[in-house]
Write an enzyme that holds these catalytic residues in place. Structure first.
Site, PDB file in Angstrom:
ATOM      1  N   GLU A   1       0.840  -1.209   0.000  1.00  0.00           N
ATOM      2  CA  GLU A   1       0.000   0.000   0.000  1.00  0.00           C
ATOM      3  C   GLU A   1       0.869   1.250   0.000  1.00  0.00           C
ATOM      4  O   GLU A   1       2.005   1.231   0.466  1.00  0.00           O
ATOM      5  CB  GLU A   1      -0.884   0.017   1.256  1.00  0.00           C
ATOM      6  CG  GLU A   1      -2.363  -0.184   1.025  1.00  0.00           C
ATOM      7  CD  GLU A   1      -3.060   0.916   0.223  1.00  0.00           C
ATOM      8  OE1 GLU A   1      -2.421   1.617  -0.593  1.00  0.00           O
ATOM      9  OE2 GLU A   1      -4.272   1.051   0.410  1.00  0.00           O
ATOM     10  N   ASP A   2       0.301   2.342  -0.481  1.00  0.00           N
ATOM     11  CA  ASP A   2       1.020   3.610  -0.433  1.00  0.00           C
ATOM     12  C   ASP A   2       0.921   4.234   0.951  1.00  0.00           C
ATOM     13  O   ASP A   2       1.898   4.709   1.515  1.00  0.00           O
ATOM     14  CB  ASP A   2       0.503   4.584  -1.502  1.00  0.00           C
ATOM     15  CG  ASP A   2      -1.017   4.753  -1.485  1.00  0.00           C
ATOM     16  OD1 ASP A   2      -1.701   4.103  -0.668  1.00  0.00           O
ATOM     17  OD2 ASP A   2      -1.523   5.550  -2.297  1.00  0.00           O
ATOM     18  N   ILE A   3      -0.302   4.243   1.496  1.00  0.00           N
ATOM     19  CA  ILE A   3      -0.509   4.935   2.770  1.00  0.00           C
ATOM     20  C   ILE A   3      -1.674   4.323   3.534  1.00  0.00           C
ATOM     21  O   ILE A   3      -2.655   3.899   2.936  1.00  0.00           O
ATOM     22  CB  ILE A   3      -0.745   6.452   2.520  1.00  0.00           C
ATOM     23  CG1 ILE A   3      -0.791   7.247   3.821  1.00  0.00           C
ATOM     24  CG2 ILE A   3      -1.995   6.702   1.691  1.00  0.00           C
ATOM     25  CD1 ILE A   3      -0.656   8.765   3.627  1.00  0.00           C
TER      26      ILE A   3
ATOM     27  N   ASP B   1      -4.259   5.485   6.439  1.00  0.00           N
ATOM     28  CA  ASP B   1      -4.739   6.676   7.138  1.00  0.00           C
ATOM     29  C   ASP B   1      -5.637   6.203   8.290  1.00  0.00           C
ATOM     30  O   ASP B   1      -5.138   5.896   9.370  1.00  0.00           O
ATOM     31  CB  ASP B   1      -5.467   7.555   6.112  1.00  0.00           C
ATOM     32  CG  ASP B   1      -5.961   8.883   6.666  1.00  0.00           C
ATOM     33  OD1 ASP B   1      -5.670   9.191   7.826  1.00  0.00           O
ATOM     34  OD2 ASP B   1      -6.624   9.625   5.928  1.00  0.00           O
ATOM     35  N   THR B   2      -6.939   6.107   8.068  1.00  0.00           N
ATOM     36  CA  THR B   2      -7.817   5.584   9.125  1.00  0.00           C
ATOM     37  C   THR B   2      -7.687   4.065   9.252  1.00  0.00           C
ATOM     38  O   THR B   2      -8.008   3.498  10.287  1.00  0.00           O
ATOM     39  CB  THR B   2      -9.302   5.894   8.829  1.00  0.00           C
ATOM     40  OG1 THR B   2      -9.706   5.204   7.650  1.00  0.00           O
ATOM     41  CG2 THR B   2      -9.530   7.385   8.659  1.00  0.00           C
ATOM     42  N   GLY B   3      -7.240   3.419   8.176  1.00  0.00           N
ATOM     43  CA  GLY B   3      -7.126   1.964   8.176  1.00  0.00           C
ATOM     44  C   GLY B   3      -8.344   1.263   7.606  1.00  0.00           C
ATOM     45  O   GLY B   3      -8.363   0.041   7.473  1.00  0.00           O
TER      46      GLY B   3
ATOM     47  N   LYS C   1      -0.162   6.915   8.885  1.00  0.00           N
ATOM     48  CA  LYS C   1      -0.532   8.025   9.767  1.00  0.00           C
ATOM     49  C   LYS C   1      -1.052   7.379  11.051  1.00  0.00           C
ATOM     50  O   LYS C   1      -2.258   7.216  11.240  1.00  0.00           O
ATOM     51  CB  LYS C   1      -1.624   8.880   9.112  1.00  0.00           C
ATOM     52  CG  LYS C   1      -1.184   9.622   7.867  1.00  0.00           C
ATOM     53  CD  LYS C   1      -2.319  10.479   7.321  1.00  0.00           C
ATOM     54  CE  LYS C   1      -1.920  11.195   6.056  1.00  0.00           C
ATOM     55  NZ  LYS C   1      -3.070  11.886   5.430  1.00  0.00           N
TER      56      LYS C   1
ATOM     57  N   PHE D   1      -1.999  16.085   4.726  1.00  0.00           N
ATOM     58  CA  PHE D   1      -2.218  15.535   3.398  1.00  0.00           C
ATOM     59  C   PHE D   1      -0.937  15.590   2.571  1.00  0.00           C
ATOM     60  O   PHE D   1      -0.304  16.636   2.451  1.00  0.00           O
ATOM     61  CB  PHE D   1      -3.341  16.303   2.686  1.00  0.00           C
ATOM     62  CG  PHE D   1      -3.749  15.654   1.400  1.00  0.00           C
ATOM     63  CD1 PHE D   1      -4.540  14.516   1.409  1.00  0.00           C
ATOM     64  CD2 PHE D   1      -3.313  16.150   0.186  1.00  0.00           C
ATOM     65  CE1 PHE D   1      -4.904  13.883   0.222  1.00  0.00           C
ATOM     66  CE2 PHE D   1      -3.672  15.531  -1.009  1.00  0.00           C
ATOM     67  CZ  PHE D   1      -4.471  14.398  -0.988  1.00  0.00           C
TER      68      PHE D   1
ATOM     69  N   ASP E   1      -1.855  10.913  -5.067  1.00  0.00           N
ATOM     70  CA  ASP E   1      -2.395  12.031  -5.849  1.00  0.00           C
ATOM     71  C   ASP E   1      -3.243  12.973  -5.016  1.00  0.00           C
ATOM     72  O   ASP E   1      -3.644  12.658  -3.895  1.00  0.00           O
ATOM     73  CB  ASP E   1      -3.284  11.490  -6.971  1.00  0.00           C
ATOM     74  CG  ASP E   1      -4.625  10.978  -6.452  1.00  0.00           C
ATOM     75  OD1 ASP E   1      -4.611  10.217  -5.451  1.00  0.00           O
ATOM     76  OD2 ASP E   1      -5.673  11.354  -7.001  1.00  0.00           O
TER      77      ASP E   1
ATOM     78  N   ARG F   1       0.880  12.172  -8.926  1.00  0.00           N
ATOM     79  CA  ARG F   1       1.386  10.804  -8.704  1.00  0.00           C
ATOM     80  C   ARG F   1       2.810  10.631  -9.213  1.00  0.00           C
ATOM     81  O   ARG F   1       3.563   9.803  -8.718  1.00  0.00           O
ATOM     82  CB  ARG F   1       0.498   9.777  -9.404  1.00  0.00           C
ATOM     83  CG  ARG F   1      -0.900   9.668  -8.853  1.00  0.00           C
ATOM     84  CD  ARG F   1      -1.587   8.416  -9.395  1.00  0.00           C
ATOM     85  NE  ARG F   1      -3.020   8.420  -9.168  1.00  0.00           N
ATOM     86  CZ  ARG F   1      -3.612   8.046  -8.024  1.00  0.00           C
ATOM     87  NH1 ARG F   1      -2.867   7.668  -6.996  1.00  0.00           N
ATOM     88  NH2 ARG F   1      -4.916   8.059  -7.911  1.00  0.00           N
TER      89      ARG F   1
HETATM   90  P1  5GP Z   1      -7.862   4.931   4.854  1.00  0.00           P
HETATM   91  O1  5GP Z   1      -8.892   3.993   4.314  1.00  0.00           O
HETATM   92  O2  5GP Z   1      -6.739   4.265   5.597  1.00  0.00           O
HETATM   93  O3  5GP Z   1      -8.477   6.039   5.653  1.00  0.00           O
HETATM   94  O4  5GP Z   1      -7.249   5.666   3.616  1.00  0.00           O
HETATM   95  C1  5GP Z   1      -6.397   5.015   2.804  1.00  0.00           C
HETATM   96  C2  5GP Z   1      -6.385   5.630   1.435  1.00  0.00           C
HETATM   97  O5  5GP Z   1      -6.683   7.025   1.490  1.00  0.00           O
HETATM   98  C3  5GP Z   1      -5.013   5.524   0.836  1.00  0.00           C
HETATM   99  O6  5GP Z   1      -4.841   4.327   0.133  1.00  0.00           O
HETATM  100  C4  5GP Z   1      -4.962   6.746  -0.038  1.00  0.00           C
HETATM  101  O7  5GP Z   1      -5.520   6.444  -1.287  1.00  0.00           O
HETATM  102  C5  5GP Z   1      -5.825   7.743   0.670  1.00  0.00           C
HETATM  103  N1  5GP Z   1      -5.046   8.685   1.500  1.00  0.00           N
HETATM  104  C6  5GP Z   1      -4.966   8.731   2.842  1.00  0.00           C
HETATM  105  N2  5GP Z   1      -4.186   9.736   3.262  1.00  0.00           N
HETATM  106  C7  5GP Z   1      -3.744  10.348   2.142  1.00  0.00           C
HETATM  107  C8  5GP Z   1      -2.860  11.457   1.909  1.00  0.00           C
HETATM  108  O8  5GP Z   1      -2.313  12.118   2.810  1.00  0.00           O
HETATM  109  N3  5GP Z   1      -2.635  11.768   0.603  1.00  0.00           N
HETATM  110  C9  5GP Z   1      -3.193  11.086  -0.438  1.00  0.00           C
HETATM  111  N4  5GP Z   1      -2.887  11.482  -1.657  1.00  0.00           N
HETATM  112  N5  5GP Z   1      -4.011  10.036  -0.248  1.00  0.00           N
HETATM  113  C10 5GP Z   1      -4.275   9.674   1.014  1.00  0.00           C
HETATM  114 MG    MG Z   2      -4.029   3.657  -1.627  1.00  0.00          MG
END
Ligand code: 5GP
Ligand code: MG
Length: 180
Positions: free
Chosen positions: A103-105, A107-109, A135, A156, A163, A169
């Site tokens: 995965e790239d990132i 955030d909340t999971g 995060k 962010f 992106d 990207r």
């Molecule tokens: P989650 O489901 O963990 O809240 O969010 C995960 C997805 O949200 C990531 O795969 C990504 O696509 C997007 N995302 C979360 N934080 C960021 C951020 O800081 N920048 C960008 N570009 N995408 C994010």
């Molecule tokens: Mg992603």
């Protein structure tokens, strides 16, 4: 050092430079190698964001392994939403396989929880998570990533696959939104 850039309506400044990313990705590959060298793992990269990490990480992996791609969308603009869409491109036979989700990132999971559930339902031998960014303080679901590039603040970011509404990207560095 790259200057401040404007993407759509927002300003971003360099945050994690490409040299640091490259170094960390190599370390992640070394950690993964130590565990998976003789296991023919299946890397499951999550599109679109992880395409750059997957390409860089996989070229540092010097043992037998496979890669496949899935896609999920849960993010609009700069706010995470609860609006999870279907996981697509999920065609591999995962039974008995050692899966490493790329995965790239996180955030909340929420996205990862959704992916884990679907991957689990295919009876893999094991599942681990490799994410470039985490995060940690934003986590709302019990996700434990096994290979983490960088633990970052709740800001962010874009670049290196990530992106902002379709743009950014291709940036070599990771940029963070600049607040006045
Ligand atoms: P989650 O489901 O963990 O809240 O969010 C995960 C997805 O949200 C990531 O795969 C990504 O696509 C997007 N995302 C979360 N934080 C960021 C951020 O800081 N920048 C960008 N570009 N995408 C994010
Ligand atoms: Mg992603």
């Amino acid at each position: 050092m790259s200057p401040v850039i404007k993407v759509h309506d927002r300003f971003f400044e360099p945050f994690i430079l490409s040299d640091a990313i490259e170094k960390r990705v190599k370390q992640m590959a070394a950690e993964i190698s130590a565990t998976y060298e003789d296991k023919n793992p299946l890397f499951l990269a999550v599109l679109n964001g992880a395409f750059i990490l997957a390409a860089d990480l996989l070229r540092e992996i010097n043992f037998q392994s496979e890669i496949s791609f899935v896609k999920i969308s849960s993010y609009e603009g700069t706010q995470s939403t609860e609006n999870i869409k279907e996981l697509i491109g999920f065609t591999e036979n995962l039974r008995g396989r050692h899966v490493i989700i790329v995965e790239d990132i996180i955030d909340t999971g929420l996205s990862m929880q959704h992916i884990l559930k679907q991957v689990n339902s295919h009876s893999p031998a094991s599942i681990k998570i490799a994410t470039l960014l985490l995060k940690r303080e934003a986590l709302q679901y019990p996700i434990e990533a096994d290979y983490i590039g960088f633990d970052i603040e709740q800001k962010f970011v874009l670049g290196y696959g990530l992106d902002y509404d379709g743009l950014g990207r291709n940036l070599r560095h990771i940029f963070v939104e600049k607040r006045p």
